[in-house]
Design a protein around this motif. Structure first.
Motif, PDB file in Angstrom:
ATOM      1  N   PRO A 212       0.791  -1.223   0.000  1.00  0.00           N
ATOM      2  CA  PRO A 212       0.000   0.000   0.000  1.00  0.00           C
ATOM      3  C   PRO A 212       0.827   1.279   0.000  1.00  0.00           C
ATOM      4  O   PRO A 212       0.281   2.374   0.128  1.00  0.00           O
ATOM      5  CB  PRO A 212      -0.769  -0.120   1.316  1.00  0.00           C
ATOM      6  N   SER A 213       2.177   1.155  -0.108  1.00  0.00           N
ATOM      7  CA  SER A 213       3.013   2.349  -0.009  1.00  0.00           C
ATOM      8  C   SER A 213       4.325   2.162  -0.757  1.00  0.00           C
ATOM      9  O   SER A 213       4.750   1.033  -1.022  1.00  0.00           O
ATOM     10  CB  SER A 213       3.323   2.674   1.459  1.00  0.00           C
ATOM     11  N   VAL A 214       4.972   3.279  -1.066  1.00  0.00           N
ATOM     12  CA  VAL A 214       6.263   3.254  -1.756  1.00  0.00           C
ATOM     13  C   VAL A 214       7.318   2.581  -0.893  1.00  0.00           C
ATOM     14  O   VAL A 214       8.127   1.779  -1.376  1.00  0.00           O
ATOM     15  CB  VAL A 214       6.701   4.685  -2.126  1.00  0.00           C
ATOM     16  N   GLY A 215       7.336   2.907   0.389  1.00  0.00           N
ATOM     17  CA  GLY A 215       8.333   2.343   1.287  1.00  0.00           C
ATOM     18  C   GLY A 215       8.303   0.828   1.301  1.00  0.00           C
ATOM     19  O   GLY A 215       9.341   0.174   1.249  1.00  0.00           O
ATOM     20  N   LEU A 216       7.105   0.256   1.364  1.00  0.00           N
ATOM     21  CA  LEU A 216       6.993  -1.203   1.373  1.00  0.00           C
ATOM     22  C   LEU A 216       7.377  -1.792   0.021  1.00  0.00           C
ATOM     23  O   LEU A 216       7.964  -2.873  -0.046  1.00  0.00           O
ATOM     24  CB  LEU A 216       5.571  -1.608   1.749  1.00  0.00           C
ATOM     25  N   ALA A 217       7.064  -1.087  -1.057  1.00  0.00           N
ATOM     26  CA  ALA A 217       7.452  -1.568  -2.388  1.00  0.00           C
ATOM     27  C   ALA A 217       8.966  -1.653  -2.505  1.00  0.00           C
ATOM     28  O   ALA A 217       9.519  -2.653  -2.997  1.00  0.00           O
ATOM     29  CB  ALA A 217       6.885  -0.645  -3.462  1.00  0.00           C
ATOM     30  N   LYS A 218       9.654  -0.629  -2.038  1.00  0.00           N
ATOM     31  CA  LYS A 218      11.124  -0.622  -2.097  1.00  0.00           C
ATOM     32  C   LYS A 218      11.708  -1.716  -1.211  1.00  0.00           C
ATOM     33  O   LYS A 218      12.685  -2.381  -1.580  1.00  0.00           O
ATOM     34  CB  LYS A 218      11.642   0.756  -1.681  1.00  0.00           C
ATOM     35  N   MET A 219      11.118  -1.905  -0.058  1.00  0.00           N
ATOM     36  CA  MET A 219      11.589  -2.952   0.844  1.00  0.00           C
ATOM     37  C   MET A 219      11.420  -4.325   0.202  1.00  0.00           C
ATOM     38  O   MET A 219      12.313  -5.176   0.261  1.00  0.00           O
ATOM     39  CB  MET A 219      10.815  -2.901   2.165  1.00  0.00           C
ATOM     40  N   MET A 220      10.261  -4.555  -0.426  1.00  0.00           N
ATOM     41  CA  MET A 220      10.003  -5.847  -1.059  1.00  0.00           C
ATOM     42  C   MET A 220      10.957  -6.094  -2.226  1.00  0.00           C
ATOM     43  O   MET A 220      11.411  -7.219  -2.449  1.00  0.00           O
ATOM     44  CB  MET A 220       8.550  -5.920  -1.530  1.00  0.00           C
ATOM     45  N   GLU A 221      11.276  -5.046  -2.978  1.00  0.00           N
ATOM     46  CA  GLU A 221      12.231  -5.201  -4.074  1.00  0.00           C
ATOM     47  C   GLU A 221      13.593  -5.635  -3.529  1.00  0.00           C
ATOM     48  O   GLU A 221      14.247  -6.529  -4.091  1.00  0.00           O
ATOM     49  CB  GLU A 221      12.365  -3.901  -4.860  1.00  0.00           C
ATOM     50  N   LYS A 222      14.019  -5.016  -2.438  1.00  0.00           N
ATOM     51  CA  LYS A 222      15.311  -5.389  -1.834  1.00  0.00           C
ATOM     52  C   LYS A 222      15.297  -6.833  -1.338  1.00  0.00           C
ATOM     53  O   LYS A 222      16.331  -7.516  -1.343  1.00  0.00           O
ATOM     54  CB  LYS A 222      15.638  -4.441  -0.680  1.00  0.00           C
ATOM     55  N   LYS A 223      14.133  -7.297  -0.901  1.00  0.00           N
ATOM     56  CA  LYS A 223      14.025  -8.672  -0.400  1.00  0.00           C
ATOM     57  C   LYS A 223      14.053  -9.684  -1.537  1.00  0.00           C
ATOM     58  O   LYS A 223      14.242 -10.879  -1.306  1.00  0.00           O
ATOM     59  CB  LYS A 223      12.734  -8.847   0.397  1.00  0.00           C
TER      60      LYS A 223
ATOM     61  N   SER B  54      -4.010   3.747   2.706  1.00  0.00           N
ATOM     62  CA  SER B  54      -4.575   5.095   2.780  1.00  0.00           C
ATOM     63  C   SER B  54      -4.364   5.919   1.512  1.00  0.00           C
ATOM     64  O   SER B  54      -4.843   7.046   1.424  1.00  0.00           O
ATOM     65  CB  SER B  54      -3.971   5.852   3.969  1.00  0.00           C
ATOM     66  N   LEU B  55      -3.643   5.371   0.521  1.00  0.00           N
ATOM     67  CA  LEU B  55      -3.389   6.108  -0.719  1.00  0.00           C
ATOM     68  C   LEU B  55      -4.297   5.621  -1.840  1.00  0.00           C
ATOM     69  O   LEU B  55      -4.630   4.440  -1.913  1.00  0.00           O
ATOM     70  CB  LEU B  55      -1.925   5.943  -1.153  1.00  0.00           C
ATOM     71  N   THR B  56      -4.682   6.530  -2.730  1.00  0.00           N
ATOM     72  CA  THR B  56      -5.490   6.145  -3.881  1.00  0.00           C
ATOM     73  C   THR B  56      -4.611   5.504  -4.950  1.00  0.00           C
ATOM     74  O   THR B  56      -3.388   5.700  -4.978  1.00  0.00           O
ATOM     75  CB  THR B  56      -6.191   7.359  -4.493  1.00  0.00           C
ATOM     76  N   THR B  57      -5.233   4.765  -5.826  1.00  0.00           N
ATOM     77  CA  THR B  57      -4.512   4.120  -6.918  1.00  0.00           C
ATOM     78  C   THR B  57      -3.810   5.153  -7.801  1.00  0.00           C
ATOM     79  O   THR B  57      -2.655   4.962  -8.205  1.00  0.00           O
ATOM     80  CB  THR B  57      -5.483   3.279  -7.767  1.00  0.00           C
ATOM     81  N   MET B  58      -4.506   6.242  -8.086  1.00  0.00           N
ATOM     82  CA  MET B  58      -3.947   7.285  -8.961  1.00  0.00           C
ATOM     83  C   MET B  58      -2.659   7.881  -8.398  1.00  0.00           C
ATOM     84  O   MET B  58      -1.725   8.195  -9.145  1.00  0.00           O
ATOM     85  CB  MET B  58      -4.988   8.397  -9.170  1.00  0.00           C
ATOM     86  N   THR B  59      -2.578   8.014  -7.087  1.00  0.00           N
ATOM     87  CA  THR B  59      -1.373   8.587  -6.482  1.00  0.00           C
ATOM     88  C   THR B  59      -0.314   7.535  -6.195  1.00  0.00           C
ATOM     89  O   THR B  59       0.883   7.783  -6.319  1.00  0.00           O
ATOM     90  CB  THR B  59      -1.711   9.324  -5.173  1.00  0.00           C
ATOM     91  N   LEU B  60      -0.744   6.328  -5.812  1.00  0.00           N
ATOM     92  CA  LEU B  60       0.202   5.289  -5.399  1.00  0.00           C
ATOM     93  C   LEU B  60       0.975   4.692  -6.572  1.00  0.00           C
ATOM     94  O   LEU B  60       2.206   4.570  -6.509  1.00  0.00           O
ATOM     95  CB  LEU B  60      -0.550   4.181  -4.659  1.00  0.00           C
ATOM     96  N   VAL B  61       0.277   4.311  -7.627  1.00  0.00           N
ATOM     97  CA  VAL B  61       0.915   3.553  -8.702  1.00  0.00           C
ATOM     98  C   VAL B  61       2.092   4.284  -9.341  1.00  0.00           C
ATOM     99  O   VAL B  61       3.188   3.715  -9.454  1.00  0.00           O
ATOM    100  CB  VAL B  61      -0.125   3.132  -9.765  1.00  0.00           C
ATOM    101  N   PRO B  62       1.947   5.543  -9.778  1.00  0.00           N
ATOM    102  CA  PRO B  62       3.101   6.180 -10.425  1.00  0.00           C
ATOM    103  C   PRO B  62       4.288   6.383  -9.493  1.00  0.00           C
ATOM    104  O   PRO B  62       5.441   6.323  -9.936  1.00  0.00           O
ATOM    105  CB  PRO B  62       2.543   7.522 -10.916  1.00  0.00           C
ATOM    106  N   GLN B  63       4.027   6.594  -8.210  1.00  0.00           N
ATOM    107  CA  GLN B  63       5.133   6.750  -7.267  1.00  0.00           C
ATOM    108  C   GLN B  63       5.873   5.429  -7.059  1.00  0.00           C
ATOM    109  O   GLN B  63       7.097   5.412  -6.938  1.00  0.00           O
ATOM    110  CB  GLN B  63       4.606   7.282  -5.932  1.00  0.00           C
ATOM    111  N   VAL B  64       5.127   4.324  -7.016  1.00  0.00           N
ATOM    112  CA  VAL B  64       5.768   3.016  -6.897  1.00  0.00           C
ATOM    113  C   VAL B  64       6.548   2.697  -8.167  1.00  0.00           C
ATOM    114  O   VAL B  64       7.679   2.195  -8.113  1.00  0.00           O
ATOM    115  CB  VAL B  64       4.721   1.918  -6.605  1.00  0.00           C
TER     116      VAL B  64
END
Length: 315
Positions: free
Chosen positions: A122-133, A151-161
């Motif tokens: 649900p967040s950029v931080g977790l996406a980056k962590m999962m990539e490192k794993k 807590s983030l919308t799809t429109m805001t979350l996806v491009p940041q990830v």
């Protein structure tokens, strides 16, 4: 000229469409997952807190429908987690999707059996962590989704990830037709996940009350439980969900909120909705896209119509 798939993971799985069926607990049965894979998408069995024997049973049911790859969604908070992973490995499942926890203790083992690992984040931080794993892709799920949400919308979350990681990003949340798929690709995603749309399919095995509730829902007919006490989830507005929110507001005003009272209200509510169609005590987990869904369709038609519309917009 057709729009090219840019997800090597999907190519390895032999998918016709870049569309995953969300791993919905109780609703994501082997029959539905197998039907989605057979029709060219990637079906996902939603295990929730199932025991290993039930997971094996649904894997076998999927194989009655298809010989194509499908996945299993694993709730990492489940106390049956070790036994469930043993079954997945023994049965030769090709994809593991994860939620509610960190899959890193299992990634190396799963990869050693040629199993792709795709966590929902649900967040950029977790996406980056999962990539490192070392995961193979992530599902970036916006709060428009049904079930447990961030807590983030799809429109805001996806491009940041997409900007933050180099692995494939699969967009989820508020996607129910080709317009949503095309929008997800414009945001940089290389695939989409749809859950609510597949609830309202002919192959879905949820109770007719559940299917009809999704089809009849309007744009404003969902609410979020757990906003106050935690464990946020999006559900259709029903007597149960309205009462849940009311009870939360009562409990939070007490010197010591009664967590047990909230838990008692929630326990078994999803199963009662999916299996029994219980309109009084069932939690009808569905996304905001419910308002766009107006009819039940075969899984094959959902996939074909959705991707055809997306291609028209993308080309």
């Amino acid at each position: 000229m057709s729009f090219e798939l840019k997800n090597p993971l999907f190519e390895k799985l032999g998918m016709k469409y870049p569309i995953i069926q969300g791993g919905m607990a109780w609703a994501g049965t082997g029959h539905l997952a197998g039907s989605v894979s057979e029709a060219g998408g990637l079906g996902i069995i939603g295990t929730g807190y199932w025991k290993a024997d039930k997971v094996r049973e649904e894997i076998h049911r999927a194989r009655e429908v298809t010989d194509k790859p499908f996945g299993v969604n694993v709730m990492l908070l489940s106390r049956h987690i070790r036994e469930v992973f043993d079954v997945i490995i023994e049965e030769g499942v090709k994809v593991v999707a994860t939620g509610a926890g960190d899959p890193s203790p299992f990634i190396e083992e799963l990869h050693s059996h040629d199993i792709f690992v795709i966590p929902v984040i649900p967040s950029v931080g977790l996406a980056k962590m999962m990539e490192k794993k070392g995961v193979d892709a992530v599902v970036a799920e916006g709060m428009e989704s049904g079930g447990h949400i961030g807590s983030l919308t799809t429109m805001t979350l996806v491009p940041q990830v997409v900007d933050a990681v180099d692995i494939p990003v699969i967009a989820a949340g508020g996607i129910g037709d080709g317009r949503g798929v095309a929008a997800a690709f414009m945001l940089g995603a290389s695939g989409v996940q749809m859950g609510t749309r597949f609830l309202a399919s002919e192959e879905s095995e949820v109770h007719d009350n559940f299917k009809n509730a999704v089809v009849k829902a309007k744009d404003i007919d969902t609410l979020i439980t757990g906003e106050i006490m935690g464990n946020r989830a999006r559900v259709l507005k029903t007597k149960m969900s309205k009462n849940f929110v009311k009870q939360e507001r009562i409990e939070i005003q007490k010197p010591k909120p009664d967590d047990d009272a909230i838990e008692d209200l929630e326990n078994g509510s999803l199963r009662r909705a999916v299996v029994d169609g219980d309109k009084t005590t069932g939690a009808f987990m569905a996304g905001q896209i419910s308002g766009l869904i107006t009819e039940l369709k075969p899984v094959a038609d959902i996939l074909e119509d959705t991707w055809s519309q997306a291609e028209d917009l993308l080309n």
